[in-house]
Structures are given as structure tokens and as C-alpha cells.
Design a protein around this motif. Structure first.
Motif, PDB file in Angstrom:
ATOM      1  N   MET A 146    -131.131  42.350 -49.917  1.00  0.00           N
ATOM      2  CA  MET A 146    -131.421  40.995 -50.389  1.00  0.00           C
ATOM      3  C   MET A 146    -132.411  41.060 -51.551  1.00  0.00           C
ATOM      4  O   MET A 146    -133.297  41.916 -51.575  1.00  0.00           O
ATOM      5  N   MET A 147    -132.238  40.145 -52.493  1.00  0.00           N
ATOM      6  CA  MET A 147    -133.134  40.077 -53.641  1.00  0.00           C
ATOM      7  C   MET A 147    -133.755  38.687 -53.696  1.00  0.00           C
ATOM      8  O   MET A 147    -133.266  37.750 -53.063  1.00  0.00           O
ATOM      9  N   ASP A 148    -134.834  38.564 -54.443  1.00  0.00           N
ATOM     10  CA  ASP A 148    -135.410  37.255 -54.695  1.00  0.00           C
ATOM     11  C   ASP A 148    -134.593  36.570 -55.784  1.00  0.00           C
ATOM     12  O   ASP A 148    -134.337  37.162 -56.842  1.00  0.00           O
ATOM     13  N   THR A 149    -134.156  35.348 -55.546  1.00  0.00           N
ATOM     14  CA  THR A 149    -133.388  34.591 -56.527  1.00  0.00           C
ATOM     15  C   THR A 149    -134.317  33.632 -57.254  1.00  0.00           C
ATOM     16  O   THR A 149    -134.916  32.751 -56.637  1.00  0.00           O
ATOM     17  N   GLU A 150    -134.457  33.827 -58.564  1.00  0.00           N
ATOM     18  CA  GLU A 150    -135.319  32.974 -59.366  1.00  0.00           C
ATOM     19  C   GLU A 150    -134.638  31.636 -59.644  1.00  0.00           C
ATOM     20  O   GLU A 150    -133.419  31.581 -59.841  1.00  0.00           O
ATOM     21  N   THR A 151    -135.409  30.575 -59.699  1.00  0.00           N
ATOM     22  CA  THR A 151    -134.947  29.296 -60.232  1.00  0.00           C
ATOM     23  C   THR A 151    -135.578  29.122 -61.602  1.00  0.00           C
ATOM     24  O   THR A 151    -136.803  29.068 -61.725  1.00  0.00           O
ATOM     25  N   LEU A 152    -134.733  29.075 -62.620  1.00  0.00           N
ATOM     26  CA  LEU A 152    -135.213  29.040 -64.004  1.00  0.00           C
ATOM     27  C   LEU A 152    -135.037  27.645 -64.586  1.00  0.00           C
ATOM     28  O   LEU A 152    -134.034  26.975 -64.330  1.00  0.00           O
ATOM     29  N   PRO A 153    -135.991  27.189 -65.398  1.00  0.00           N
ATOM     30  CA  PRO A 153    -135.841  25.885 -66.043  1.00  0.00           C
ATOM     31  C   PRO A 153    -134.838  25.973 -67.191  1.00  0.00           C
ATOM     32  O   PRO A 153    -134.608  27.044 -67.764  1.00  0.00           O
ATOM     33  N   ALA A 154    -134.245  24.838 -67.528  1.00  0.00           N
ATOM     34  CA  ALA A 154    -133.274  24.793 -68.624  1.00  0.00           C
ATOM     35  C   ALA A 154    -134.004  24.612 -69.952  1.00  0.00           C
ATOM     36  O   ALA A 154    -133.765  23.660 -70.708  1.00  0.00           O
ATOM     37  N   THR A 155    -134.900  25.544 -70.231  1.00  0.00           N
ATOM     38  CA  THR A 155    -135.684  25.545 -71.462  1.00  0.00           C
ATOM     39  C   THR A 155    -135.308  26.785 -72.262  1.00  0.00           C
ATOM     40  O   THR A 155    -134.610  27.682 -71.769  1.00  0.00           O
ATOM     41  N   ASP A 156    -135.804  26.872 -73.497  1.00  0.00           N
ATOM     42  CA  ASP A 156    -135.527  28.064 -74.310  1.00  0.00           C
ATOM     43  C   ASP A 156    -136.016  29.321 -73.593  1.00  0.00           C
ATOM     44  O   ASP A 156    -135.325  30.347 -73.572  1.00  0.00           O
ATOM     45  N   ALA A 157    -137.205  29.228 -72.981  1.00  0.00           N
ATOM     46  CA  ALA A 157    -137.738  30.395 -72.274  1.00  0.00           C
ATOM     47  C   ALA A 157    -136.894  30.720 -71.050  1.00  0.00           C
ATOM     48  O   ALA A 157    -136.627  31.903 -70.761  1.00  0.00           O
ATOM     49  N   GLY A 158    -136.466  29.698 -70.307  1.00  0.00           N
ATOM     50  CA  GLY A 158    -135.629  29.930 -69.136  1.00  0.00           C
ATOM     51  C   GLY A 158    -134.289  30.544 -69.502  1.00  0.00           C
ATOM     52  O   GLY A 158    -133.815  31.461 -68.821  1.00  0.00           O
ATOM     53  N   LEU A 159    -133.683  30.057 -70.579  1.00  0.00           N
ATOM     54  CA  LEU A 159    -132.392  30.602 -71.015  1.00  0.00           C
ATOM     55  C   LEU A 159    -132.543  32.021 -71.547  1.00  0.00           C
ATOM     56  O   LEU A 159    -131.660  32.861 -71.347  1.00  0.00           O
ATOM     57  N   ALA A 160    -133.663  32.300 -72.223  1.00  0.00           N
ATOM     58  CA  ALA A 160    -133.904  33.667 -72.698  1.00  0.00           C
ATOM     59  C   ALA A 160    -134.042  34.624 -71.517  1.00  0.00           C
ATOM     60  O   ALA A 160    -133.515  35.748 -71.544  1.00  0.00           O
ATOM     61  N   ARG A 161    -134.742  34.187 -70.477  1.00  0.00           N
ATOM     62  CA  ARG A 161    -134.877  35.013 -69.277  1.00  0.00           C
ATOM     63  C   ARG A 161    -133.511  35.232 -68.629  1.00  0.00           C
ATOM     64  O   ARG A 161    -133.167  36.355 -68.238  1.00  0.00           O
ATOM     65  N   ALA A 162    -132.721  34.170 -68.535  1.00  0.00           N
ATOM     66  CA  ALA A 162    -131.395  34.279 -67.938  1.00  0.00           C
ATOM     67  C   ALA A 162    -130.502  35.216 -68.741  1.00  0.00           C
ATOM     68  O   ALA A 162    -129.787  36.054 -68.174  1.00  0.00           O
ATOM     69  N   ALA A 163    -130.536  35.107 -70.061  1.00  0.00           N
ATOM     70  CA  ALA A 163    -129.720  35.972 -70.914  1.00  0.00           C
ATOM     71  C   ALA A 163    -130.127  37.433 -70.758  1.00  0.00           C
ATOM     72  O   ALA A 163    -129.267  38.335 -70.737  1.00  0.00           O
ATOM     73  N   GLY A 164    -131.426  37.681 -70.630  1.00  0.00           N
ATOM     74  CA  GLY A 164    -131.885  39.050 -70.422  1.00  0.00           C
ATOM     75  C   GLY A 164    -131.388  39.627 -69.111  1.00  0.00           C
ATOM     76  O   GLY A 164    -130.983  40.801 -69.046  1.00  0.00           O
ATOM     77  N   LEU A 165    -131.407  38.827 -68.056  1.00  0.00           N
ATOM     78  CA  LEU A 165    -130.876  39.273 -66.768  1.00  0.00           C
ATOM     79  C   LEU A 165    -129.385  39.600 -66.884  1.00  0.00           C
ATOM     80  O   LEU A 165    -128.916  40.617 -66.363  1.00  0.00           O
ATOM     81  N   LEU A 166    -128.639  38.744 -67.569  1.00  0.00           N
ATOM     82  CA  LEU A 166    -127.197  38.970 -67.737  1.00  0.00           C
ATOM     83  C   LEU A 166    -126.929  40.248 -68.535  1.00  0.00           C
ATOM     84  O   LEU A 166    -126.027  41.023 -68.189  1.00  0.00           O
ATOM     85  N   ARG A 167    -127.696  40.475 -69.574  1.00  0.00           N
ATOM     86  CA  ARG A 167    -127.504  41.704 -70.367  1.00  0.00           C
ATOM     87  C   ARG A 167    -127.794  42.942 -69.534  1.00  0.00           C
ATOM     88  O   ARG A 167    -127.241  44.023 -69.787  1.00  0.00           O
ATOM     89  N   GLY A 168    -128.648  42.806 -68.531  1.00  0.00           N
ATOM     90  CA  GLY A 168    -128.940  43.920 -67.643  1.00  0.00           C
ATOM     91  C   GLY A 168    -127.943  44.090 -66.507  1.00  0.00           C
ATOM     92  O   GLY A 168    -128.136  44.946 -65.637  1.00  0.00           O
ATOM     93  N   GLY A 169    -126.890  43.280 -66.509  1.00  0.00           N
ATOM     94  CA  GLY A 169    -125.850  43.398 -65.490  1.00  0.00           C
ATOM     95  C   GLY A 169    -126.076  42.542 -64.259  1.00  0.00           C
ATOM     96  O   GLY A 169    -125.314  42.646 -63.288  1.00  0.00           O
ATOM     97  N   ALA A 170    -127.108  41.694 -64.280  1.00  0.00           N
ATOM     98  CA  ALA A 170    -127.385  40.826 -63.130  1.00  0.00           C
ATOM     99  C   ALA A 170    -126.531  39.563 -63.200  1.00  0.00           C
ATOM    100  O   ALA A 170    -125.887  39.271 -64.208  1.00  0.00           O
ATOM    101  N   LEU A 171    -126.547  38.789 -62.108  1.00  0.00           N
ATOM    102  CA  LEU A 171    -125.773  37.548 -62.011  1.00  0.00           C
ATOM    103  C   LEU A 171    -126.707  36.351 -62.097  1.00  0.00           C
ATOM    104  O   LEU A 171    -127.753  36.329 -61.457  1.00  0.00           O
ATOM    105  N   VAL A 172    -126.285  35.351 -62.878  1.00  0.00           N
ATOM    106  CA  VAL A 172    -127.067  34.136 -63.060  1.00  0.00           C
ATOM    107  C   VAL A 172    -126.147  32.932 -62.927  1.00  0.00           C
ATOM    108  O   VAL A 172    -125.124  32.843 -63.615  1.00  0.00           O
ATOM    109  N   ALA A 173    -126.499  32.005 -62.062  1.00  0.00           N
ATOM    110  CA  ALA A 173    -125.744  30.761 -61.935  1.00  0.00           C
ATOM    111  C   ALA A 173    -126.272  29.750 -62.945  1.00  0.00           C
ATOM    112  O   ALA A 173    -127.471  29.712 -63.234  1.00  0.00           O
ATOM    113  N   PHE A 174    -125.353  28.919 -63.463  1.00  0.00           N
ATOM    114  CA  PHE A 174    -125.743  27.951 -64.491  1.00  0.00           C
ATOM    115  C   PHE A 174    -124.829  26.730 -64.406  1.00  0.00           C
ATOM    116  O   PHE A 174    -123.691  26.821 -63.928  1.00  0.00           O
TER     117      PHE A 174
END
Length: 317
Positions: free
Chosen positions: A1-29
């Protein structure tokens, strides 16, 4: 099990989400239909992780989400018909199943080994922001355990997938509430799944009737399995007089209904509320109970609503 982050729909939140995706992680949107579970469509491990997180049958293809038509053309082959419907309905709740461009590098897990690919350009500003921040194609089925009720809020995603995915971008409630219409254009225009764009609107642009397509045994697009969107409780349809103990969900004038898809009989409101109401009714009924749905007129968005309800009511495997 992993900790699932809740990210805001801001530029910083989307940048964090994009970085996770580039690393092969899964992000719901969020999209305008339901929340999608995004993974890099060119990364086999990321796509395999989508199937694992959802418990999804590997023969059920995924939709590739892209920011615009130009990006979609790099993944799929567009003929004149595809160009016409894309111009009319993109960005929006329409998915096209088209010949795959092999050079696009899409993981074969996305297409379930088929020579076609399902592509969509979502309209939701958060989805658009994430796609542009990520800079590539995202494979993204609905962000829920396979066969269960689709999520229209970030809380729904967390209820089903917390601990299985890296993050969810919280963009509020989804407006349309049922998934995208899927149109196959390999041969004659085929309705593979009803959804947020109506058959009538598609036929008006194409100038031809749609034929039925797809297979519950070997799907060529998502959402074709016979039992899908299933709550824990049993479901009964076309009910005008509920039985004792049933949670009755009305549509239009249904005095005594415990819940309603739309008291005004508005299919747009009903589509937007469908999965939320399914969850609420399921909680009221309990696993040994039963949910009864009032009839919904089989036209326009009503087709998509009834399609989801029939699958929710289908015998469970």
C-alpha cells in the motif's frame, strides 16, 4: 500500500502530478465525464499498473487522452469522417476508435493487442492542464475498481483506490457524469458505447445512421462488458411500483421515491447524478438489499443512462 496524495488543481498541483506520471506512477484526474486514472500510455509498466490498480480484465482496451486534435493525429489515423466529428465534438465527451499509428509507441497493453486505438480530447480544464504539463498521451480508464461505480468526485476515487495509486487531482464534481460516447470508424460508423455525445448529434454530422458494434466477449472499446458499474446491492430496472424493502430511485414524477435521478425528468441532470445516486442507493440498500430504478426514456442521453443501468443490473460473474 502507498500513500495517495490529494493534489489541488493549481499549476503547482498539476506540475506535481505530471512529475509523478513521468516517473511511471498513476494519477487520477477529472474530466467532464468522470474521473480518469491516468498513466503514461507509452510505458508498459505504468499501463500494467492501471490494470492492477483497477483489477481490470486485460482484454478490455483503454482510452488514450490527448490535449488536441494535432496530438491525436500522431497516435491514430484520421480519415475525413474522423476529422469531421473531431472538429464538431472535440474537446468533449467523444472517443474515436481508429487505426493505430504503430510509430506512436503506444503500449500494446493499451490497445489489448488490437490494430486500433481509442483516442479522446477531453474538455475539462484540469484534464487539459495536466495533459499539457505531462506532454504526452495518457491512458485513462475511469478511476474506480473494475466493474464498480464510476467516480464523479475525488472522494469517490479515494474510496475505491486509496493506497493503490500515487495521487488524485481534486477538480471538483464532473459535469456530464456518464463516460464518453465511443464511435468506431474502422468501417461503417459504429456506436461502441453510448455516452455524453448523443447518437442523433453524431448522425447529423456524419450524414449516416450508426450501426451497433462491439463485443462483450472480445471488446474493441472500453465499457462493453455485460456486468459493469455494479453496486453491491442487486438492481432492478423499469420499476414503477417498488417492492417492500427496495430503495426506489425515481426519474420525473415518482412520489415516494427515496432518491431521484432528476425530479424534473431532465436526462442531463440524471446523467450528471447517475453514479453518485448509485453509490447513495447502494449504501442505503446494503449488500443484501435491492435498488429499483424508475424508467428513463430511451432517447438522447437516456440511452447512455439506460446502458449503464443495464450493466449495473446484469448477472455478476
Amino acid at each position: 500500500m502507498m500513500d495517495t496524495e490529494t493534489l489541488p488543481a493549481t499549476d503547482a498541483g498539476l506540475a506535481r502530478a505530471a512529475g509523478l506520471l513521468r516517473g511511471g506512477a498513476l494519477v487520477a484526474f477529472p474530466t467532464e465525464t468522470v474521473y480518469g486514472l491516468g498513466g503514461d500510455a507509452r510505458n508498459d509498466r505504468a499501463v500494467a499498473a492501471i490494470f492492477a490498480a483497477k483489477g481490470r480484465p486485460s482484454f478490455n482496451p483503454l482510452i488514450v487522452h490527448l490535449p488536441d486534435l494535432a496530438a491525436a493525429r500522431t497516435v491514430a489515423v484520421f480519415d475525413a469522417r474522423a476529422e469531421a466529428v473531431a472538429a464538431a465534438f472535440w474537446p468533449g465527451p467523444l472517443t474515436l476508435v481508429l487505426p493505430l499509428r504503430v510509430e506512436a509507441g503506444i503500449s500494446p497493453l493499451v490497445t489489448a493487442g488490437l490494430a486500433t486505438v481509442a483516442v479522446r480530447v477531453p474538455a475539462h480544464p484540469v484534464a487539459q492542464g495536466l495533459l499539457r504539463a505531462f506532454g504526452g498521451p495518457l491512458a485513462a480508464p475511469s478511476a474506480n475498481p473494475s466493474g464498480k461505480v464510476s467516480p464523479t468526485r475525488a472522494a469517490h476515487v479515494l474510496a475505491g483506490l486509496a493506497g493503490r495509486i500515487a495521487a488524485v487531482v481534486d477538480g471538483g464534481d464532473c459535469a456530464v457524469g456518464v463516460e464518453s460516447t465511443i464511435l468506431g470508424l474502422e468501417g461503417a460508423p459504429a456506436l461502441l458505447r453510448p455516452g455524453g455525445v448523443t447518437v442523433e448529434a453524431l448522425e447529423a454530422v456524419l450524414g449516416a445512421p450508426l450501426v451497433a458494434g462491439g463485443s462483450e466477449v472480445r471488446p474493441n472499446a472500453p465499457g462493453q462488458l455485460a456486468s459493469h458499474y455494479a453496486p453491491g446491492a442487486a438492481v432492478r430496472l423499469e420499476v414503477t411500483r417498488p417492492e417492500a424493502g427496495e430503495v426506489w430511485v425515481g426519474f420525473g414524477d415518482c412520489p415516494g421515491a427515496a432518491l431521484s435521478l432528476s425530479e424534473a425528468g431532465d436526462p442531463v441532470e440524471a446523467a450528471a447524478r447517475l453514479f453518485h445516486i448509485l453509490r447513495e442507493a447502494d449504501a442505503m440498500a446494503g449488500p443484501e438489499g435491492r435498488i429499483a430504478f424508475a424508467p428513463v426514456h430511451e432517447a438522447g442521453l437516456g440511452r447512455a443512462i439506460n446502458d449503464r443501468l443495464r450493466r449495473a443490473a446484469a448477472p455478476r460473474g
